[in-house]
Design a protein around this motif. Sequence first.
Motif, PDB file in Angstrom:
ATOM      1  N   THR A   6     -33.901  -9.888 -30.197  1.00  0.00           N
ATOM      2  CA  THR A   6     -34.991 -10.786 -30.562  1.00  0.00           C
ATOM      3  C   THR A   6     -34.481 -12.210 -30.686  1.00  0.00           C
ATOM      4  OG1 THR A   6     -35.984  -8.980 -31.786  1.00  0.00           O
ATOM      5  CG2 THR A   6     -36.780 -11.178 -32.298  1.00  0.00           C
ATOM      6  N   GLU A   7     -35.273 -13.151 -30.224  1.00  0.00           N
ATOM      7  CA  GLU A   7     -34.923 -14.564 -30.386  1.00  0.00           C
ATOM      8  C   GLU A   7     -36.117 -15.315 -30.943  1.00  0.00           C
ATOM      9  OE1 GLU A   7     -32.220 -16.355 -30.032  1.00  0.00           O
ATOM     10  OE2 GLU A   7     -30.895 -15.256 -28.663  1.00  0.00           O
ATOM     11  N   LEU A   8     -35.839 -16.222 -31.849  1.00  0.00           N
ATOM     12  CA  LEU A   8     -36.871 -17.154 -32.272  1.00  0.00           C
ATOM     13  C   LEU A   8     -36.972 -18.233 -31.194  1.00  0.00           C
ATOM     14  CD1 LEU A   8     -35.851 -17.546 -36.024  1.00  0.00           C
ATOM     15  CD2 LEU A   8     -37.794 -16.241 -35.130  1.00  0.00           C
ATOM     16  N   LEU A   9     -38.196 -18.662 -30.956  1.00  0.00           N
ATOM     17  CA  LEU A   9     -38.394 -19.743 -29.998  1.00  0.00           C
ATOM     18  C   LEU A   9     -38.855 -20.980 -30.759  1.00  0.00           C
ATOM     19  CD1 LEU A   9     -38.692 -20.758 -27.031  1.00  0.00           C
ATOM     20  CD2 LEU A   9     -41.036 -19.908 -27.096  1.00  0.00           C
ATOM     21  N   GLY A  39     -37.282 -30.716 -28.263  1.00  0.00           N
ATOM     22  CA  GLY A  39     -36.242 -30.032 -29.042  1.00  0.00           C
ATOM     23  C   GLY A  39     -36.419 -30.280 -30.525  1.00  0.00           C
ATOM     24  N   THR A  40     -35.933 -29.348 -31.340  1.00  0.00           N
ATOM     25  CA  THR A  40     -36.143 -29.457 -32.785  1.00  0.00           C
ATOM     26  C   THR A  40     -34.813 -29.513 -33.538  1.00  0.00           C
ATOM     27  OG1 THR A  40     -36.134 -27.064 -33.207  1.00  0.00           O
ATOM     28  CG2 THR A  40     -38.244 -28.050 -32.541  1.00  0.00           C
ATOM     29  N   ILE A  41     -34.893 -30.100 -34.719  1.00  0.00           N
ATOM     30  CA  ILE A  41     -33.717 -30.224 -35.581  1.00  0.00           C
ATOM     31  C   ILE A  41     -33.200 -28.828 -35.953  1.00  0.00           C
ATOM     32  CG2 ILE A  41     -32.886 -31.105 -37.808  1.00  0.00           C
ATOM     33  CD1 ILE A  41     -33.803 -33.362 -35.936  1.00  0.00           C
ATOM     34  N   SER A  88     -39.534 -32.246 -34.412  1.00  0.00           N
ATOM     35  CA  SER A  88     -38.876 -32.629 -33.161  1.00  0.00           C
ATOM     36  C   SER A  88     -37.990 -33.844 -33.396  1.00  0.00           C
ATOM     37  CB  SER A  88     -39.919 -32.959 -32.089  1.00  0.00           C
ATOM     38  OG  SER A  88     -40.555 -34.174 -32.418  1.00  0.00           O
ATOM     39  N   TYR A  89     -37.044 -34.027 -32.502  1.00  0.00           N
ATOM     40  CA  TYR A  89     -36.174 -35.197 -32.603  1.00  0.00           C
ATOM     41  C   TYR A  89     -37.016 -36.474 -32.651  1.00  0.00           C
ATOM     42  CZ  TYR A  89     -32.722 -31.838 -30.728  1.00  0.00           C
ATOM     43  OH  TYR A  89     -31.930 -30.756 -30.516  1.00  0.00           O
ATOM     44  N   SER A  90     -38.015 -36.547 -31.802  1.00  0.00           N
ATOM     45  CA  SER A  90     -38.839 -37.768 -31.731  1.00  0.00           C
ATOM     46  C   SER A  90     -39.552 -38.017 -33.046  1.00  0.00           C
ATOM     47  CB  SER A  90     -39.885 -37.655 -30.625  1.00  0.00           C
ATOM     48  OG  SER A  90     -39.255 -37.521 -29.404  1.00  0.00           O
TER      49      SER A  90
HETATM   50  C1  LIG Z   1     -31.828 -31.313 -20.209  1.00  0.00           C
HETATM   51  C2  LIG Z   1     -31.343 -31.054 -21.593  1.00  0.00           C
HETATM   52  C3  LIG Z   1     -30.443 -31.930 -22.180  1.00  0.00           C
HETATM   53  C4  LIG Z   1     -30.000 -31.713 -23.474  1.00  0.00           C
HETATM   54  N1  LIG Z   1     -29.129 -32.603 -24.003  1.00  0.00           N
HETATM   55  C5  LIG Z   1     -28.716 -32.419 -25.275  1.00  0.00           C
HETATM   56  C6  LIG Z   1     -27.847 -33.357 -25.900  1.00  0.00           C
HETATM   57  O1  LIG Z   1     -27.449 -34.367 -25.311  1.00  0.00           O
HETATM   58  N2  LIG Z   1     -27.463 -33.132 -27.167  1.00  0.00           N
HETATM   59  C7  LIG Z   1     -27.903 -32.034 -27.869  1.00  0.00           C
HETATM   60  O2  LIG Z   1     -27.558 -31.904 -29.020  1.00  0.00           O
HETATM   61  N3  LIG Z   1     -28.730 -31.142 -27.305  1.00  0.00           N
HETATM   62  C8  LIG Z   1     -29.144 -31.303 -26.028  1.00  0.00           C
HETATM   63  N4  LIG Z   1     -30.003 -30.392 -25.476  1.00  0.00           N
HETATM   64  C9  LIG Z   1     -30.405 -29.217 -26.247  1.00  0.00           C
HETATM   65  C10 LIG Z   1     -31.616 -29.527 -27.091  1.00  0.00           C
HETATM   66  O3  LIG Z   1     -31.280 -30.462 -28.059  1.00  0.00           O
HETATM   67  C11 LIG Z   1     -32.206 -28.283 -27.717  1.00  0.00           C
HETATM   68  O4  LIG Z   1     -33.496 -28.659 -28.017  1.00  0.00           O
HETATM   69  C12 LIG Z   1     -31.537 -27.766 -28.965  1.00  0.00           C
HETATM   70  O5  LIG Z   1     -30.185 -27.473 -28.726  1.00  0.00           O
HETATM   71  C13 LIG Z   1     -32.195 -26.484 -29.444  1.00  0.00           C
HETATM   72  O6  LIG Z   1     -33.375 -26.757 -30.107  1.00  0.00           O
HETATM   73  P1  LIG Z   1     -34.719 -26.067 -29.689  1.00  0.00           P
HETATM   74  O7  LIG Z   1     -35.729 -26.444 -30.720  1.00  0.00           O
HETATM   75  O8  LIG Z   1     -35.056 -26.431 -28.311  1.00  0.00           O
HETATM   76  O9  LIG Z   1     -34.363 -24.520 -29.861  1.00  0.00           O
HETATM   77  P2  LIG Z   1     -34.594 -23.275 -28.936  1.00  0.00           P
HETATM   78  O10 LIG Z   1     -34.052 -23.497 -27.590  1.00  0.00           O
HETATM   79  O11 LIG Z   1     -36.016 -22.864 -28.998  1.00  0.00           O
HETATM   80  O12 LIG Z   1     -33.726 -22.222 -29.704  1.00  0.00           O
HETATM   81  C14 LIG Z   1     -32.340 -22.262 -29.681  1.00  0.00           C
HETATM   82  C15 LIG Z   1     -31.745 -21.098 -30.477  1.00  0.00           C
HETATM   83  O13 LIG Z   1     -31.963 -21.288 -31.857  1.00  0.00           O
HETATM   84  C16 LIG Z   1     -32.666 -20.205 -32.420  1.00  0.00           C
HETATM   85  N5  LIG Z   1     -33.622 -20.757 -33.380  1.00  0.00           N
HETATM   86  C17 LIG Z   1     -34.575 -21.664 -33.108  1.00  0.00           C
HETATM   87  N6  LIG Z   1     -35.236 -21.989 -34.207  1.00  0.00           N
HETATM   88  C18 LIG Z   1     -34.680 -21.275 -35.215  1.00  0.00           C
HETATM   89  C19 LIG Z   1     -34.923 -21.193 -36.603  1.00  0.00           C
HETATM   90  N7  LIG Z   1     -35.876 -21.909 -37.198  1.00  0.00           N
HETATM   91  N8  LIG Z   1     -34.169 -20.359 -37.345  1.00  0.00           N
HETATM   92  C20 LIG Z   1     -33.172 -19.627 -36.779  1.00  0.00           C
HETATM   93  N9  LIG Z   1     -32.915 -19.666 -35.465  1.00  0.00           N
HETATM   94  C21 LIG Z   1     -33.659 -20.483 -34.700  1.00  0.00           C
HETATM   95  C22 LIG Z   1     -33.342 -19.543 -31.253  1.00  0.00           C
HETATM   96  O14 LIG Z   1     -33.555 -18.185 -31.518  1.00  0.00           O
HETATM   97  C23 LIG Z   1     -32.366 -19.760 -30.138  1.00  0.00           C
HETATM   98  O15 LIG Z   1     -31.363 -18.801 -30.167  1.00  0.00           O
HETATM   99  C24 LIG Z   1     -30.457 -30.580 -24.207  1.00  0.00           C
HETATM  100  C25 LIG Z   1     -31.363 -29.710 -23.613  1.00  0.00           C
HETATM  101  C26 LIG Z   1     -31.809 -29.931 -22.339  1.00  0.00           C
HETATM  102  C27 LIG Z   1     -32.793 -28.987 -21.733  1.00  0.00           C
END
Ligand SMILES: Cc1cc2nc3c(=O)[nH]c(=O)nc-3n(C[C@H](O)[C@H](O)[C@H](O)COP(=O)(O)OP(=O)(O)OC[C@H]3O[C@@H](n4cnc5c(N)ncnc54)[C@H](O)[C@@H]3O)c2cc1C
Lengths: 295, 815
Positions: free
Chosen positions: A29-32, A111-113, A78-80
Motif C-alpha cells: 500500500t502507498e499513500l498518494l 508536490g507536498t511538504i 504544496s510547495y507553492s
Molecule cells: C520533474 C521532477 C523534479 C523534481 N525535482 C525535485 C527537486 O529538485 N527537489 C526535491 O526535493 N524534489 C524534487 N522532486 C520530487 C518532488 O518534490 C516530490 O513532490 C516529493 O519528493 C514527494 O512529494 P509528493 O507530495 O509528490 O509525494 P508522493 O509522490 O505522492 O509520495 C511520495 C512517497 O511518500 C509517501 N507519502 C506521501 N504522503 C505521505 C504522508 N502524509 N504520510 C506518510 N507517507 C506519505 C507516499 O506513500 C510515497 O511513498 C521532483 C519531482 C519531479 C517529478
Amino acid sequence: MFPDEFDYYEATSVDEAIDLLAEHSGAETELLAGGHSLLPAMKSGLSSPDVLIDVGGIDDLHGVSVDGDTLVVGAMTSYSDLLDADAAHKHAPAFAAAVGQVGDEQVRNRGTIGGNLAHADPASDLPGAALASDATIVAEGPNGEREIPIDDYFFGMYATALDPGELVTRVEIPSAAGAAGAYAKKPSPSSGYAMVGIAALVETDGGTVTSARVGANGVLDHGVRLEAVEEALVGGSLDQESIEAAAAVATDGIDEAMMMSDLQASAEFRATLLEAYTKRALRATAENAAPRAAD
Amino acid sequence: MTIESVDPDDVTAADILGSAIERREDPALITGDAEYTDDIQLADMAHMSVVRSQYGHARIEDVDTSEAEAMDGVVGVYTHDDLAREDTPGEAPFNLPVGWLLPSLNDVDHPILADGKVRYQGDAIAIVVAEQRYQAADAAGAVDVSYERLDAVTDPDEALSGDARQLHADADDNVAFDWEIGDAEKTAAAFEDASHTASIELTNQLVIPNAMEPRAAVADYHPGTDELEVFMTSQNPHLHRLLMSGVIGHPEHKLRVKAPEVGGGFGSKIHHYADETLVAWCSKLLDRPVKWTATRSETYQTDALGRGHETEAEIAMDDDGDVIGLRVDTRANLGAYLSTFAPAVPTYLYGTLLSGQYDIPAIHGHVTGAFTNVPPVDAYRGAGRPEASFVVERLMNRAAHEMGMDPAEFRRRNFVPDEAFPYETQVAVVYDSGEYEKPMDEALDLLDYEDFRDRQKEAREEGRYLGVGFSCYIEACGLAPSELAGQLGAQAGLWESSLVRFHPSGTVTAFCGTSGHGQGHATTYAQIVANELGVDYDDVEIVEGDTDEIPHGMGTYGSRSAAVGGSSLVKSARKVVDKAREIAAHSLEADPDDVEFENGEFRIVGAPDRSIGIQSVAEQAYLAHDMPDDMEPGLEATSFYDPDNFVFPFGTHAAIVEVDPETGEIEFEKYVAVDDVGNQINPKIVEGQIHGGVAQGVGQALYEGAEYDDNGTLLTGSMQDYAVPKAEHVPEMDTASTVTPSPHNPLGVKGVGEAGTIAAPQAIVNAVTDALEPFGVDHIEMPMTPERVWRAVDASATADGGHDPEDGTADGGDR
Ligand SMILES: Cc1cc2nc3c(=O)[nH]c(=O)nc-3n(C[C@H](O)[C@H](O)[C@H](O)COP(=O)(O)OP(=O)(O)OC[C@H]3O[C@@H](n4cnc5c(N)ncnc54)[C@H](O)[C@@H]3O)c2cc1C
C-alpha cells in the motif's frame, strides 16, 4: 511508462486514511500525496503498489499557520502554497529557501511538504532544511499521534522512523524569526535534484554566532547535519574568514566510504562540492542576516 | 540583436523572400492542433509492443511466448521464426539494408527480429500485438527469454583490439570498414619538413538524439487493393517506402508512407528501423490497423546514436606558422549493426571536412569502423561534420599555442583566401564560396576581444579564470551531385523533386520531396514559391511527407532542404511561369519573347498597359477554352533538381566562459555566433536554427553523453540521468551573419540546420582550456562535467608538483 494495475481509494479525513491503511495492511500500500515521486516510480516500474490511498485531498492537512512560537505546516501543503505564506519565510527562512529550490514551478505546484519528507529521497531538498530547522514530524496512526524529532527521523535511503500504518499529518518548525537562513544547491543538470544541497540557519547576537544548524542533502543516503561546521561557527562571527574555516570542516565526521557516488558525481567530488556549497550557504546566510537584523 | 518577427500581412509579395515572417505552422504546433503519428486513431486498431534484449550481448536459448499469448487482449506474439513461416506475409529477407556501401565494408545481417543472437540492449527479440496498448506492454513483459550471456564490448578501440568478443561471424575483429582519404605520403613528407607540430588525442562521445516526439508508426493494410498505408515519424518517406518495400517484400507502388507532423528528428528519423517495419508486417498479417509508439525508454535504447569517435590527430607548421600538414586517425563506433547511412557518416561526411576553413596543402585521414554492443550509430545533427570541425579546431588551438601565436590570428593567417574560391581541398571536395575573415572580424568585434584579453589578465590576478574559445567551422550541406554520391557509395540519388500546381482559382499548392519536422518549411517554401510566381504568400500551400501526393523525394537531413528542395521548387515554379508566359502571350496576342514577367503580371515589353496576371492565366489554363496551339490544358510543373555541388556554409563562433577551479563549474559570460549560410530566405528561422543548434552543441560540450557499462547496459537510460540542456543551461547568444551566396543554386542559399551544433562544442572546450591555461590544463573530454573539470585542474596541479596558478606564467596565451 505503464504502471501496473492498482486499486485506488480517496481518503477524506485522517481517520479514514488510517482505517484504509489498516484495512490494506496485507497488501503493498502507498499513500498518494502530490504523486511527484510516487507516480514516476510507478511508471518506470520501480514501485508497483497494489493499493493507492489518496490523502492529497484531506482538508485538515493543508495550510500554514503559526501557533505561538511554532510554524505549523500541514503535510499536504504544496510547495507553492508554503512559498505564498509570509509566515513561512519569516519563521523558517532556511526551510522556505529550500522549498523555493525544489524542482520547477509545476513540481512545486503539485508536490507536498509531507510527501517529500515521508519519501526521504536523499537527493531531495527538504531533509537538510528540516534538519537545519529543527523540525518535528507529527505522525498519526492506529495508536494516535506522536511527535518525531527530526534528528531521529531519517534512517537511510527512503527510510524514516514512520511506521507502515502511520501518516505524516504536519510538520512543526520552531520559529527562527530572529535567525538568518539560506539554502545552496548544486542541482543535477539532468534531474534537477541536489547533487549536494546545504541548508543553514544561524542565530547571532551582536555579531557573534550563538547557534547554528547546518543540514546537507545529497551527501549520505539520508539527510545529515554537519555538526563540525555548526561547532566551528558558534562563538565566531559570520565573516568571510570564519565561513571559510567552518566550511573547511564540512566533511569532518562524514565517512567518505558512505558518501553517495554516482554518474553525476563521485564521492570524492561530492566532498569537494560539500565544502564549496557549505561556503555558499553560509555566505548567503550572512547576507540574509544583515537585512533581518535590520527588521 | 535579436531579429524581430514580421507579420506576413505587412509584407508585399515582392519583399516576401528574405523577410523574417512568423512561422505559419506554429499556432497549430503550439496549441496542440497538429496531428502527430500517435494522434492517429483508426477503427479496430491493435497495438504492438516490442520485447527487447535486456543484455548488450547474448545468445538466445529460448523464447517462451505461451504465458503472453494466454493473456487478456493478446492477438499474437511473434518471433524471428514467424517471419519466415509460409502462412505469414512476405518472403523477404527481413533484414535491414545499409544504404551506403564502401569498398571495404563488411555488410553484416541486421534481422528485424533477433535470429538467435542479440547484440545490444534493446535489440528486438519478439513482438506482441494486443487490443490495447497496456495489454501489449504487459504481455511483452510476460514473454520469457532465456539468454546465454556473452562478453560485450562498447568501446571501439577495445572492439578492434583483437581481444574482444566478435559480434558478427563475418566481421573479423569487429572491423566494419577500413577507409582513408587524402595523400599519406605527401602528408608524411610535410611532417618531416615541419618546424613545429602539435597533436591531440580526443574522444567525441556518443550522444542520444532525443527528438521531442518518440518514433511511432501506424500501419493500415487494405486487403481489397493490397495497399499498405504506413503513417510514421519519418524524415524521408520515399526512402522509407523503398527500404520497407524491400524488407517486408511489399511492392513499392502499393505502399504509401506518410509522415504526419513530426516532432523533431536530429537525424534519428532518417534511418530505417525494425520497429516501423514490424508494424507494417503485423498489419498485413492481421488485416487490421496496428500502432506502435516508442516509450522514452525505448528511444533511449534504440534510436541510432550520434558521434562516437576515438581520434588521434597531428598538425604540422612551418616557421612562419603556416599549416603545412594534417594527419588524423579515427576509430568510429558504429554500434551493433550498420544503420541506414552509418558508413557514410564517419567517412565521406567527416574526412572530407578535415581541411576546415584552412588552406592545408597535405592532409591524410584514416578511419576504422568498429562494431560494438551499443545501438547502431548513424547521422545525428551535423553527422560527421561536427566531429571533423571538433578535431580541426581543437588542433588549431594547440597549434597556435605551440607557435606562441594568438589563436584568432593563427587561424586568420591560415584561412583559405577569398580569391581562392572555388577552392579544392586535399580531401576531395571543392568549396563553393567563402569569405572566412568576415565572420571572424565580426566575432572579434562582438567579443570586444582586445578588451577581453586585458580583463582576462586582471581577473587572473584576482584568482578568477576567464577564457575565450574560437570555432571557425565549415559545413557541407546538400550532398551532391547524385553522380558523385554514387561514386562514393550512396545507394540513392541526392537530387530533390517538387511539383508546383496552380489551381483554377489562382491559388497554388507546392509539393516537395523533402520532409520537414520542425524546420519551418511550410513558411520558407511558401516564401520561395510566392516570390517566383508573384502571388500572395497566403495563396501558397506547401505539402510534404506523403509518397502518394508528392512525385518523389529524398527527404530532410544534412541541411539540404533549402539548397536542394528549395531550388527544386524554384525550378518547378519557373517552368510554370514559362508555360504561363505562352498562354499570356496568346491572350495578349503577342510573341512570348515580347512578354515580360514581374510581380505576378505578364506585360508586353514597351506596352505596359497591356497585361494579364498569372492567376488569371491559371484560370484560363484550366478553362482551356482558348489555348495556344498544341498546348495541354492545366498549369503545373514537376522537376527533379540535381545540384552541381555541395554548399559550404561557414562561420565563427566564440565563447567566453568563467571557470571555477574549486568546483569545476563553468559559466558563460558571452556566446557569439556569426554564421554565413548564404542568402537567407527567412532570417528569423535562420536565427532560430542557430539558437537550437548551439543549444545542442552546448549539450554535447557540457552535459550529454550516453554511458554504458562493460556489459553494454545503458546507464543513462532516462532524462533523470542523461542531461539534455534546459533553457537555464543555454547561454544568451549574440548572433550575427554575413552573406556569401552559393554561386551554384538559383537561391544562393547554403544551409543552416546543423551549423550551431557543428560550431559550438569546440568553441566551448577551447574557452575552458584557455581559462585553465594557468593550471596547465590543455584538454578536457566532453561532456565537461564539473567533476571532469575539477579533476583536470587537480591532475595538472599534482603533475606540476603543486603548481600555483597565481605565480604561474599567466601570459594570456591559449591552449
Ligand atoms: C520533474 C521532477 C523534479 C523534481 N525535482 C525535485 C527537486 O529538485 N527537489 C526535491 O526535493 N524534489 C524534487 N522532486 C520530487 C518532488 O518534490 C516530490 O513532490 C516529493 O519528493 C514527494 O512529494 P509528493 O507530495 O509528490 O509525494 P508522493 O509522490 O505522492 O509520495 C511520495 C512517497 O511518500 C509517501 N507519502 C506521501 N504522503 C505521505 C504522508 N502524509 N504520510 C506518510 N507517507 C506519505 C507516499 O506513500 C510515497 O511513498 C521532483 C519531482 C519531479 C517529478
